[in-house]
Enzyme design. Structure first.
Site, PDB file in Angstrom:
ATOM      1  N   LYS A   1       1.035  -1.136   0.130  1.00 60.50           N
ATOM      2  CA  LYS A   1      -0.163  -0.153  -0.028  1.00 60.50           C
ATOM      3  C   LYS A   1       0.802   1.438  -0.198  1.00 60.50           C
ATOM      4  O   LYS A   1       2.061   1.327   0.466  1.00 60.50           O
ATOM      5  CB  LYS A   1      -1.546   0.798   1.025  1.00 60.50           C
ATOM      6  CG  LYS A   1      -2.056  -1.293   1.531  1.00 60.50           C
ATOM      7  CD  LYS A   1      -2.894  -0.984   2.757  1.00 60.50           C
ATOM      8  CE  LYS A   1      -4.109  -2.123   2.136  1.00 60.50           C
ATOM      9  NZ  LYS A   1      -5.041  -1.753   3.501  1.00 60.50           N
TER      10      LYS A   1
ATOM     11  N   TYR B   1     -12.372  -1.420  -3.600  1.00 57.47           N
ATOM     12  CA  TYR B   1     -12.448  -1.673  -2.873  1.00 57.47           C
ATOM     13  C   TYR B   1     -14.360  -1.518  -2.526  1.00 57.47           C
ATOM     14  O   TYR B   1     -15.142  -1.526  -1.579  1.00 57.47           O
ATOM     15  CB  TYR B   1     -12.403  -0.266  -1.422  1.00 57.47           C
ATOM     16  CG  TYR B   1     -10.812  -1.388  -0.864  1.00 57.47           C
ATOM     17  CD1 TYR B   1     -10.875  -1.783  -0.156  1.00 57.47           C
ATOM     18  CD2 TYR B   1     -10.183  -0.079  -1.732  1.00 57.47           C
ATOM     19  CE1 TYR B   1      -9.895  -2.485  -0.069  1.00 57.47           C
ATOM     20  CE2 TYR B   1      -9.088  -1.105  -0.605  1.00 57.47           C
ATOM     21  CZ  TYR B   1      -8.564  -2.064   0.238  1.00 57.47           C
ATOM     22  OH  TYR B   1      -7.488  -2.749   0.382  1.00 57.47           O
TER      23      TYR B   1
ATOM     24  N   ASN C   1      -2.384  -0.233   7.030  1.00 57.84           N
ATOM     25  CA  ASN C   1      -1.570  -0.743   7.366  1.00 57.84           C
ATOM     26  C   ASN C   1      -0.873  -1.856   6.446  1.00 57.84           C
ATOM     27  O   ASN C   1      -0.844  -3.296   6.726  1.00 57.84           O
ATOM     28  CB  ASN C   1      -2.686  -2.187   7.380  1.00 57.84           C
ATOM     29  CG  ASN C   1      -4.093  -2.479   6.440  1.00 57.84           C
ATOM     30  OD1 ASN C   1      -3.572  -1.643   5.855  1.00 57.84           O
ATOM     31  ND2 ASN C   1      -4.968  -3.338   6.952  1.00 57.84           N
TER      32      ASN C   1
ATOM     33  N   HIS D   1      -2.463  -5.517   1.309  1.00 54.76           N
ATOM     34  CA  HIS D   1      -3.131  -6.051   1.016  1.00 54.76           C
ATOM     35  C   HIS D   1      -3.402  -8.032   0.706  1.00 54.76           C
ATOM     36  O   HIS D   1      -2.411  -7.934   0.289  1.00 54.76           O
ATOM     37  CB  HIS D   1      -4.362  -5.167   0.112  1.00 54.76           C
ATOM     38  CG  HIS D   1      -4.931  -6.232  -0.024  1.00 54.76           C
ATOM     39  ND1 HIS D   1      -6.635  -5.761   0.084  1.00 54.76           N
ATOM     40  CD2 HIS D   1      -5.210  -7.284  -0.673  1.00 54.76           C
ATOM     41  CE1 HIS D   1      -7.405  -6.598  -0.806  1.00 54.76           C
ATOM     42  NE2 HIS D   1      -6.476  -7.814  -1.479  1.00 54.76           N
TER      43      HIS D   1
ATOM     44  N   GLU E   1     -10.106 -10.311  -7.793  1.00 53.47           N
ATOM     45  CA  GLU E   1      -8.870  -8.805  -7.341  1.00 53.47           C
ATOM     46  C   GLU E   1      -7.973  -8.804  -8.586  1.00 53.47           C
ATOM     47  O   GLU E   1      -7.292  -8.194  -8.679  1.00 53.47           O
ATOM     48  CB  GLU E   1      -8.544  -9.761  -5.724  1.00 53.47           C
ATOM     49  CG  GLU E   1      -9.544  -8.947  -5.190  1.00 53.47           C
ATOM     50  CD  GLU E   1      -8.924  -8.618  -3.934  1.00 53.47           C
ATOM     51  OE1 GLU E   1      -9.652  -8.256  -3.187  1.00 53.47           O
ATOM     52  OE2 GLU E   1      -8.050  -9.401  -3.634  1.00 53.47           O
TER      53      GLU E   1
HETATM   54  P1  ADP Z   1      -8.803  -7.127   5.614  1.00 51.25           P
HETATM   55  O1  ADP Z   1      -7.554  -5.558   4.347  1.00 51.25           O
HETATM   56  O2  ADP Z   1      -7.270  -7.087   6.651  1.00 51.25           O
HETATM   57  O3  ADP Z   1      -8.606  -7.742   4.427  1.00 51.25           O
HETATM   58  P2  ADP Z   1     -10.346  -5.782   5.020  1.00 51.25           P
HETATM   59  O4  ADP Z   1     -11.256  -6.153   3.705  1.00 51.25           O
HETATM   60  O5  ADP Z   1     -11.799  -5.238   6.712  1.00 51.25           O
HETATM   61  O6  ADP Z   1      -9.751  -5.506   6.225  1.00 51.25           O
HETATM   62  O7  ADP Z   1     -10.729  -3.729   5.121  1.00 51.25           O
HETATM   63  C1  ADP Z   1     -10.203  -3.623   4.146  1.00 51.25           C
HETATM   64  C2  ADP Z   1      -9.376  -2.534   4.387  1.00 51.25           C
HETATM   65  O8  ADP Z   1      -9.474  -0.989   5.381  1.00 51.25           O
HETATM   66  C3  ADP Z   1      -8.091  -2.247   5.679  1.00 51.25           C
HETATM   67  O9  ADP Z   1      -6.627  -3.354   5.014  1.00 51.25           O
HETATM   68  C4  ADP Z   1      -8.244  -1.079   5.942  1.00 51.25           C
HETATM   69  O10 ADP Z   1      -6.649  -0.246   5.036  1.00 51.25           O
HETATM   70  C5  ADP Z   1      -9.464  -0.245   5.828  1.00 51.25           C
HETATM   71  N1  ADP Z   1     -10.077  -0.456   7.108  1.00 51.25           N
HETATM   72  C6  ADP Z   1     -10.691  -1.579   7.442  1.00 51.25           C
HETATM   73  N2  ADP Z   1     -11.204  -1.265   8.452  1.00 51.25           N
HETATM   74  C7  ADP Z   1     -11.189  -0.479   9.104  1.00 51.25           C
HETATM   75  C8  ADP Z   1     -11.364   0.882   9.975  1.00 51.25           C
HETATM   76  N3  ADP Z   1     -12.251   0.406  10.748  1.00 51.25           N
HETATM   77  N4  ADP Z   1     -11.275   1.573  10.233  1.00 51.25           N
HETATM   78  C9  ADP Z   1     -10.313   2.506   9.291  1.00 51.25           C
HETATM   79  N5  ADP Z   1     -10.148   2.281   7.843  1.00 51.25           N
HETATM   80  C10 ADP Z   1     -10.437   0.097   7.743  1.00 51.25           C
HETATM   81 MG    MG Z   2     -10.448  -7.683   3.123  1.00 50.18          MG
END
Ligand code: ADP
Ligand code: MG
Length: 133
Positions: free
Chosen positions: A9, A49, A112, A115, A126
């Protein structure tokens, strides 16, 4: 062999740790089948997304994902989807296990670092989003 989509990212690209993350990917035994540096438009981030469109963090997430260069990759391994999610760690870096990429390099639940697809079917969708044909 299973395939998954990985993204380094924009927060990680900006911190100049693309190399460290790619090294970890190779050390974990993944083959990198496709790899491209991208700078997503906000609309491209929103399309990627789309499953999160009703979440409160959707707009901020898409701003972040289009804020700078990122690296999109197709990783191949046995159980690639599950293995890559284990290497990444939990979504929130504060909750991710020691030794995971998000624990090591994540800044917040949004920023974070990496992805990974969450299932085989998601991975196929994807991968097609970034690597058509
Ligand atoms: P993952 O990437 O672990 O699969 P999700 O699919 O739930 O997680 O969410 C997609 C992305 O959205 C996350 O990697 C993160 O960058 C962002 N995200 C998820 N939850 C939150 C939150 N509560 N607040 C802000 N950003 C979030
Ligand atoms: Mg996800």
């Amino acid at each position: 062999m299973e395939r998954t989509l990985a993204i380094i990212k924009p927060d990680a690209a900006k911190k100049r740790i693309i190399g460290k993350i790619v090294t970890r990917i190779e050390e974990e035994g993944f083959a990198i089948a496709r790899m491209r540096l991208v700078h997503l438009t906000k609309d491209e981030a929103k399309g990627f997304y789309i499953v999160h469109k009703d979440k409160g963090f959707y707009d901020s997430l898409c701003e972040f994902m289009s804020s700078g260069p990122a690296v999109v990759m197709v990783l191949e391994a046995e159980n690639a989807v599950k293995l890559w999610r284990e290497v990444m760690g939990a979504t929130d870096p504060a909750l991710a296990k020691t030794g995971t990429l998000r624990r090591a390099y994540g800044f917040s639940i949004e920023r974070n670092a990496v992805h990974g697809s969450d299932a085989r079917e998601t991975a196929a969708w994807e991968i097609n989003y970034f690597f058509k044909g």
